[in-house]
Design an enzyme around this catalytic site. Structure first.
Site, mmCIF file in Angstrom:
data_model
loop_
_atom_site.group_PDB
_atom_site.id
_atom_site.type_symbol
_atom_site.label_atom_id
_atom_site.label_comp_id
_atom_site.label_asym_id
_atom_site.label_seq_id
_atom_site.Cartn_x
_atom_site.Cartn_y
_atom_site.Cartn_z
ATOM 1 N N PRO A 135 0.626 -1.431 0.090
ATOM 2 C CA PRO A 135 0.075 -0.002 -0.055
ATOM 3 C C PRO A 135 0.818 1.486 0.026
ATOM 4 C CG PRO A 135 0.036 -1.040 2.132
ATOM 5 C CD PRO A 135 0.825 -1.860 1.198
ATOM 6 N N CYS A 136 1.354 1.612 -1.135
ATOM 7 C CA CYS A 136 2.252 2.937 -1.199
ATOM 8 C C CYS A 136 1.395 4.209 -1.227
ATOM 9 C CB CYS A 136 3.021 2.795 -2.419
ATOM 10 S SG CYS A 136 2.289 2.551 -4.173
#
Length: 179
Positions: A135-136
């Site tokens: 989850p950047c």
């Protein structure tokens, strides 16, 4: 190399990639600044490969509002040792929360036992080949700016809103790489 696609309604379609058919090495946007970053020319389309069925199931649950555990998937992103450490730190960011690049840098520093700069972390976050699952999109600037997202700022905002993140205090850039 093999690939498949996934078409959520919230954001642009995604390309899923695997080098060996057992682990996921890519989940890439088909639009935004990173659209052409990973080339799947010559790769075999394999929609029924178990790795892609598992990834699509994970994405289905995510887009249905659940918080599926990304570590339940067999992930194999290609990158340097440093990038791998940053991506591992990203996996610890809870669903529905944001952190800063400085937070990720401290986490990586603790893992590696050596000082890490937020700027170096930013480069590794930007190179994340398994978007959404790693989850950047949950990483923001120290000043609350929604920076550095390969799927484009609209996709980042949509993903954060989908997770219930209050965007109060976060700012949308008017120029730069996040757009």
């Amino acid at each position: 190399m093999m690939y498949s696609t996934y078409e959520p309604t919230l954001i642009a379609p995604l390309v899923l990639g695997s080098e060996d058919g057992t682990s996921l090495c890519a989940c890439q946007f088909t639009s935004g600044r990173d659209a052409a970053k990973f080339c799947w020319d010559g790769a075999e389309r394999s929609d029924q490969a178990p790795v892609f069925c598992q990834a699509r199931s994970w994405l289905d649950r995510y887009f249905a509002g659940e918080a599926p555990d990304p570590t339940r998937l067999c992930l194999a992103p290609r990158g340097t040792t440093f990038q791998q450490a940053v991506w591992e730190a990203l996996l610890t960011i809870p669903y529905g929360q944001t952190v800063t690049y400085g937070w990720v840098a401290r986490r990586v520093s603790d893992m590696r036992g050596s000082r890490t700069s937020p700027r170096a972390v930013g480069g590794a976050v930007g190179a994340n080949p398994i978007g959404i699952i790693v989850p950047c999109h949950r990483v923001v600037g120290a000043d609350g700016s929604l920076t550095g997202f390969g799927g484009g700022i609209k996709a980042k905002v949509a993903l954060l809103e989908h997770e219930g993140v209050a965007l109060t205090g976060l700012t949308v850039p008017t120029r730069g790489t996040a757009l």
